[in-house]
Design an enzyme around this catalytic site. Structure first.
Site, PDB file in Angstrom:
ATOM      1  N   SER A  10       1.001  -1.226   0.015  1.00 14.32           N
ATOM      2  CA  SER A  10       0.261  -0.026   0.110  1.00 14.32           C
ATOM      3  C   SER A  10       0.863   1.211  -0.084  1.00 14.32           C
ATOM      4  O   SER A  10       2.156   1.172   0.347  1.00 14.32           O
ATOM      5  CB  SER A  10      -0.858   0.086   1.301  1.00 14.32           C
ATOM      6  OG  SER A  10      -0.352   0.689   2.387  1.00 14.32           O
ATOM      7  N   LYS A  11       0.281   2.355  -0.232  1.00 12.30           N
ATOM      8  CA  LYS A  11       1.114   3.594  -0.426  1.00 12.30           C
ATOM      9  C   LYS A  11       1.666   4.074   0.874  1.00 12.30           C
ATOM     10  O   LYS A  11       2.449   4.844   1.033  1.00 12.30           O
ATOM     11  CB  LYS A  11       0.184   4.670  -1.166  1.00 12.30           C
ATOM     12  CG  LYS A  11      -0.943   4.944  -0.556  1.00 12.30           C
ATOM     13  CD  LYS A  11      -1.734   5.901  -1.564  1.00 12.30           C
ATOM     14  CE  LYS A  11      -2.964   6.283  -1.089  1.00 12.30           C
ATOM     15  NZ  LYS A  11      -4.160   6.465  -1.999  1.00 12.30           N
ATOM     16  N   ARG A  12       1.032   3.351   1.887  1.00  4.98           N
ATOM     17  CA  ARG A  12       1.623   3.602   3.251  1.00  4.98           C
ATOM     18  C   ARG A  12       2.814   2.994   3.517  1.00  4.98           C
ATOM     19  O   ARG A  12       3.357   3.329   4.701  1.00  4.98           O
ATOM     20  CB  ARG A  12       0.528   3.432   4.457  1.00  4.98           C
ATOM     21  CG  ARG A  12      -0.646   4.523   4.261  1.00  4.98           C
ATOM     22  CD  ARG A  12      -1.845   4.384   5.325  1.00  4.98           C
ATOM     23  NE  ARG A  12      -2.618   3.032   4.816  1.00  4.98           N
ATOM     24  CZ  ARG A  12      -3.448   3.146   4.034  1.00  4.98           C
ATOM     25  NH1 ARG A  12      -3.829   4.455   3.315  1.00  4.98           N
ATOM     26  NH2 ARG A  12      -3.911   2.091   3.324  1.00  4.98           N
ATOM     27  N   ASP A  13       3.076   1.944   2.964  1.00 11.26           N
ATOM     28  CA  ASP A  13       4.580   1.031   3.274  1.00 11.26           C
ATOM     29  C   ASP A  13       5.649   2.126   3.041  1.00 11.26           C
ATOM     30  O   ASP A  13       5.616   2.909   1.990  1.00 11.26           O
ATOM     31  CB  ASP A  13       4.432  -0.093   2.212  1.00 11.26           C
ATOM     32  CG  ASP A  13       3.334  -1.242   3.058  1.00 11.26           C
ATOM     33  OD1 ASP A  13       3.212  -1.350   4.143  1.00 11.26           O
ATOM     34  OD2 ASP A  13       2.819  -1.821   1.965  1.00 11.26           O
TER      35      ASP A  13
END
Ligand code: GLU
Length: 525
Positions: free
Chosen positions: A258-261
């Protein structure tokens, strides 16, 4: 055989992420490998979420990665290709025509269920833990009278696809192999909303037919859509393309990326952070595909020569930021010094006093050459070379420099003063921003290994080394100890290029002044 035609069909609802870039790249590479065409189609039917800004970001991202399309939206010119328009919102007439045909043949039907009824249905299915969550076919077989009654109530219909009931559909996927799916799992999906705007599965099929698409490579989240689409092809009496559903990109823990990784950015963010585009391209290619057992670094052309969709793995590939950075370093080192200067220019310019860059081309080349082995991202340049341009004579030490300096603190003042005298008496080049083009033009750094045989008009790093060693030997100073306070005084850090390159780059006045400033500050302690 029909010429291979592949497409990337992004929805312009956000930036181009790694997954989208990989999908685009695999379609592009397969099109190039098969000698076919690569088409860019913009699926902009979600009007709430589609924006022109996202479109531009996607186009720029593809261009930055060097993924070029044969047909699709214009980039600074006329749209290319004869199968356009390539924006779905410009193709509404085509969808209308096909939907009328499908309603007439009974493959599609009008559904008057209200959003409230559909929400209730879903709640009810969930409450009884039904294995099937979806539309129940309520309007499948309305009589003309029932339809008229609903119209009279003012209800406006969605148009749904009539899925064959309880049929086992065989899907041949180029990556997953033969898969069987029972249509019981799938509901009668909406093809078109009131107002004539099509939904994804429907528009996609109309366009894949209209654009002559032969192969579709996309993320595995679309696998069941592929089954729906295959049935629609059948209803229209057309041969579906060959499908290849590629596995997800995973994070380090094995979950969906995810773009939060950590380290996950959109393509243009990588650009803006100084990642070389070739490295990002190469790294993305490896997210599910391998070039060879012993080589991970390859060119675009080599990828095209070697790319086969069947060799894309079935298991999800893990995103590995360290490997991406390693890859960046590999590319930076592949460049000639001149190429590296060109790439680094935009990063270095703001770090240098205005207008000085152009006058100091040769010096700049020497600076860049000293760091080419030491950077992975171009954005590292300004920080790394900051010591060269520092206005303070007495530099702040970073933690590493401080520690190493303190080990030899009792001798530091004496060593630094003595060394400052040696350098003052030497033929070091002048310090920036004076003109030192003669020195830098004659000496190629990093120079310990391959200094030019011709004499420089000044002390080059080899000459500086000889004078430095003579000094330490004469005073009985261990060279391995001596370098630490000297490097700290000259650069403020304990890392960086070889010490004699450092002295050469700084030039006489600055090197001498920095050594004396630190000597004075120790003496004053
Ligand atoms: N617009 C769809 C998406 O962005 C395209 C899927 C497909 O390639 O069919 O996911």
């Amino acid at each position: 055989m029909t010429a291979p035609r592949l497409r990337f069909a992004p929805s312009p609802t956000g930036p181009l992420h790694l997954g989208g870039a990989r999908t685009a790249m695999y379609n592009w590479a397969l099109a190039r490998a098969l000698g076919g065409k690569f088409i860019l189609r913009i699926e902009d039917t979600d009007q709430q979420r589609s924006t022109d800004e996202s479109l531009q970001i996607i186009l720029e991202g593809l261009q930055w990665l060097g993924i070029d399309w044969d047909e699709g939206p214009a980039v600074g010119g006329e749209p290319r290709g004869e199968h356009g328009p390539y924006f779905q919102m410009q193709r509404l007439d085509l969808y209308r025509e096909v939907i009328d045909q499908l309603v007439a043949s009974g493959h599609a039907y009008l559904c008057y269920c209200t959003p409230e009824r559909l929400a209730e249905l879903r709640e009810e299915q969930k409450a009884r833990k039904s294995s099937f969550i979806g539309y129940d076919g309520h309007c499948r077989d309305l009589t003309p009278e029932e339809r008229a009654a609903r119209e009279a109530e003012g209800l406006v219909p969605n148009i749904r696809f009539r899925m064959p009931e309880d049929r086992v559909v065989k899907v041949h996927d180029l990556i997953r192999g033969e898969v069987e799916v029972n249509t019981k799992q799938l509901d009668d999906w909406v093809m078109m909303r009131p107002g004539g705007v099509p939904l994804y599965n429907f528009a996609c099929v109309v366009d894949d037919i209209g654009m002559g698409i032969t192969h579709v490579v996309r993320g595995e989240e679309h696998f069941l859509n592929g089954v729906k689409q295959q049935l629609l092809f059948e209803a229209l009496g057309k041969e579906p393309p060959q499908y290849a559903h590629i596995p997800l990109i995973l994070n380090q823990k094995g979950g969906k990326l995810s773009k939060r990784d950590p380290g996950v950015k959109s393509v243009l963010e990588y650009r803006d952070l100084g990642y070389p585009p070739e490295a990002v391209f190469n790294y993305i290619a490896l997210l599910g595909w391998g070039f060879s057992a012993d080589r991970d670094v390859f060119t675009r052309d080599e990828m095209v020569d070697a790319f086969k969709i069947a060799s894309v793995g079935k298991a999800g590939a893990k995103f590995d930021l360290e490997k991406l950075h390693w890859m960046c370093g590999e590319y930076v080192r592949q460049w000639s010094v001149e190429q590296c200067v060109e790439r680094a220019r935009a990063w270095l310019e703001p770090a240098m006093p205005a207008g000085t860059m152009a006058q100091h081309g040769a010096w700049l080349r020497n600076i860049v050459a000293c760091y080419q082995e030491r950077v992975q991202l171009l954005s590292e340049f300004p920080d790394k070379v900051g010591w060269l341009f520092a206005k303070d004579v007495r530099l702040e030490f970073d933690a590493g420099a401080e520690k190493k300096f303190n080990k030899h603190k009792e001798h530091a003042a004496e060593w630094l003063r003595g060394y400052a005298d040696v350098l003052e008496a030497s033929d070091l080049p002048p310090s920036w921003p004076e003109d030192r083009s003669a020195a830098d033009g004659a000496v190629l750094l990093p120079s310990q290994k391959d200094a030019p045989a011709t004499a420089a008009p000044c002390d080059d790093p080899a000459a500086i080394e000889a004078k430095t060693r003579a000094f330490t030997e004469e005073r009985g100073i261990k060279f391995g100890h001596f370098v630490h306070p000297v490097r700290a005084a000259l650069t403020g850090t304990d890392r960086g290029p070889g010490l004699f390159d450092v002295v050469f780059l700084l030039g006489k006045a600055t090197a001498v002044a920095r050594l004396r400033a630190v000597a004075d500050s120790v003496a004053a302690d």
